[in-house]
Scaffold this motif. Structure first.
Motif, mmCIF file in Angstrom:
data_model
loop_
_atom_site.group_PDB
_atom_site.id
_atom_site.type_symbol
_atom_site.label_atom_id
_atom_site.label_comp_id
_atom_site.label_asym_id
_atom_site.label_seq_id
_atom_site.Cartn_x
_atom_site.Cartn_y
_atom_site.Cartn_z
ATOM 1 N N SER A 72 5.141 3.479 -5.191
ATOM 2 C CA SER A 72 3.897 4.223 -5.350
ATOM 3 C C SER A 72 3.222 4.437 -4.001
ATOM 4 N N THR A 73 2.602 5.580 -3.839
ATOM 5 C CA THR A 73 1.874 5.891 -2.603
ATOM 6 C C THR A 73 0.379 5.637 -2.749
ATOM 7 N N HIS A 74 -0.038 5.139 -3.917
ATOM 8 C CA HIS A 74 -1.448 4.885 -4.163
ATOM 9 C C HIS A 74 -1.876 3.610 -3.440
ATOM 10 N N SER A 75 -2.919 3.704 -2.631
ATOM 11 C CA SER A 75 -3.358 2.582 -1.799
ATOM 12 C C SER A 75 -3.824 1.385 -2.618
ATOM 13 N N LYS A 76 -4.262 1.621 -3.856
ATOM 14 C CA LYS A 76 -4.783 0.530 -4.688
ATOM 15 C C LYS A 76 -3.742 -0.023 -5.664
ATOM 16 N N ASP A 77 -2.530 0.466 -5.576
ATOM 17 C CA ASP A 77 -1.467 -0.040 -6.443
ATOM 18 C C ASP A 77 -0.933 -1.349 -5.857
ATOM 19 N N LYS A 78 -1.266 -2.473 -6.478
ATOM 20 C CA LYS A 78 -0.906 -3.797 -5.968
ATOM 21 C C LYS A 78 0.370 -4.364 -6.612
ATOM 22 N N ARG A 79 1.069 -3.575 -7.413
ATOM 23 C CA ARG A 79 2.274 -4.071 -8.070
ATOM 24 C C ARG A 79 3.405 -4.313 -7.064
ATOM 25 N N THR A 80 4.205 -5.308 -7.369
ATOM 26 C CA THR A 80 5.370 -5.589 -6.525
ATOM 27 C C THR A 80 6.427 -4.517 -6.752
ATOM 28 N N GLU A 81 7.429 -4.488 -5.884
ATOM 29 C CA GLU A 81 8.516 -3.522 -6.046
ATOM 30 C C GLU A 81 9.234 -3.747 -7.371
ATOM 31 N N SER A 82 9.435 -5.009 -7.738
ATOM 32 C CA SER A 82 10.096 -5.333 -8.995
ATOM 33 C C SER A 82 9.301 -4.811 -10.190
ATOM 34 N N GLN A 83 7.998 -4.978 -10.143
ATOM 35 C CA GLN A 83 7.145 -4.491 -11.231
ATOM 36 C C GLN A 83 7.171 -2.972 -11.318
ATOM 37 N N GLN A 84 7.173 -2.316 -10.183
ATOM 38 C CA GLN A 84 7.211 -0.855 -10.171
ATOM 39 C C GLN A 84 8.541 -0.323 -10.693
#
Length: 400
Positions: free
Chosen positions: A201-213
């Protein structure tokens, strides 16, 4: 001049008793005492809740809490540290904790950029969703409130008296908003973003890990990009803690306070520039048009006009961040609920002798030369007074 006579009255709500005096109509005329007029500004300025609207919303929440019985649900228990309350939601058979809850908290968002007016979305989407809540799930008591997200999309919070499975809520809302094409546009956006496969994700507020994404991406693909996470539902637990929280949450502004302060400041600047132009125009009319002074005055007026237009544009953009039209509403049952009021002094009020002793707070509010007293307490500790209110509500709801 005839002296104004006052008659004692009292009002009962689910969590309070109010004592007040009203002037006898035989001795009182409106022009005699302006202290009884409503002097508060109750306008919906900048698409925000007025003070009066906040009070009415809190009143309906009190009745929602009062009328709704505890129920049981199985799910996963979550502690929300910042709000200091516990929520419960049904996710899968893995979670088998059975707890009692009273209300559910539903959030509805648009899955893609808003391109319709607030009023159109409320009319065609929110209204249909509320109709289906009542028809398909028997939800008879609810309060909704509209707010704006940081992306300027409208979204809705609903406090309701029943829990509905999150999948059903999402399917219902997505189907409804896609009548205006919001799921179609979401699918198009997601397919474009992931056209070359998975990417972070390119969203600055997206705090999910790569695994979650990656997991979320796979779910997206499995649902053919057509099941956006546009809803949320939680059954609220520990009611005594959440009542104050919900009341504060629902009654807060629909946007950040800084926006209101900025708009007020811009209006003051526009007003000053317009006053300056009035003075400059008066001087211009009394100045020879062939002089340098005349030219300088003309340039100042022109500059002020450009600044006024720029500030008006900023003001218009900020106003667009507020909610167009109605900001909140409630079900028909709650809209009918009003406090019980009657004429009489404290000797006429059931259980009054113990109310000052059990009151958690006593508020004194002066109006003119009169004082209104409000006692806040648990009405379950005054069974005779509670019966008066219950009979009153029953009579109201029988005609709904």
């Amino acid at each position: 001049m005839q002296e104004i006579q006052f008659i004692p009255h009292y009002s009962i709500s689910p969590n309070s008793l109010t004592l007040y005096n009203l002037p006898d109509k035989k001795t009182y005329h409106v022009k005699d005492n302006k202290g009884w007029e409503n002097l508060e500004d109750n306008t919906n300025k900048y698409g925000e809740l007025s003070n009066h609207a906040q009070k009415r919303l809190k009143k309906k929440l009190n009745y929602l809490m009062y009328l709704t019985e505890n129920k049981e649900i199985q799910g996963k228990q979550i502690i929300a540290k910042q709000q200091n309350f516990t929520t419960q939601y049904q996710k899968s058979k893995v979670y088998q904790n059975t707890v009692q809850y009273k209300l559910t908290f539903i959030t509805l968002t648009l899955p893609s950029k808003q391109i319709h007016s607030d009023n159109e979305i409320k009319s065609k989407c929110l209204n249909q969703f509320l109709i289906e809540l009542k028809k398909n799930y028997g939800v008879s008591r609810y309060i909704w409130k509209a707010e704006k997200q940081e992306n300027n999309n409208i979204h809705f919070h609903i406090i309701a008296d029943k829990y509905i499975k999150w999948k059903e809520i999402r399917e219902c809302w997505n189907r409804i908003v896609n009548k205006l094409g919001y799921v179609d546009r979401y699918e198009s956006n997601m397919r474009e973003f992931y056209k070359n496969g998975f990417r972070l994700s390119t969203h600055s507020k997206d705090k999910r890990t790569e695994s979650q994404q990656k997991k979320a991406f796979q779910t997206l693909v499995d649902n053919n990009y057509r099941n956006p996470n546009s809803t949320d539902i939680h059954a609220l637990y520990k009611v005594k803690n959440i009542q104050a929280y919900i009341s504060k949450y629902l009654a807060k502004g629909v946007t950040k306070t800084a926006r209101i302060e900025q708009m007020n400041q811009i209006e003051l600047i526009i007003d000053e520039l317009q006053k300056s132009n009035d003075d400059l125009t008066f001087s211009l009319l009394n100045t020879n048009s062939k002089t340098i002074e005349y030219k300088e005055l003309s340039l100042k007026i022109e500059s002020n006009n450009k600044n006024i237009e720029e500030y008006k544009k900023q003001l218009s953009e900020l106003k667009a961040q507020g909610i167009e039209g109605k900001i909140w509403g409630c079900s028909q049952v709650l809209s009918k609920c009003e406090n019980y009021s009657d004429v009489g002094d404290t000797g006429c009020i059931p259980d009054f002798e113990i109310i000052p002793q059990i009151a958690t707070y006593i508020h004194e509010h002066p109006i003119g030369d009169q004082i209104v007293y409000t006692f806040f307490f648990d009405i379950n500790q005054t069974p005779n007074l509670k019966k008066v209110l219950d009979d009153h509500i029953k009579n109201i709801l029988e005609v709904c």
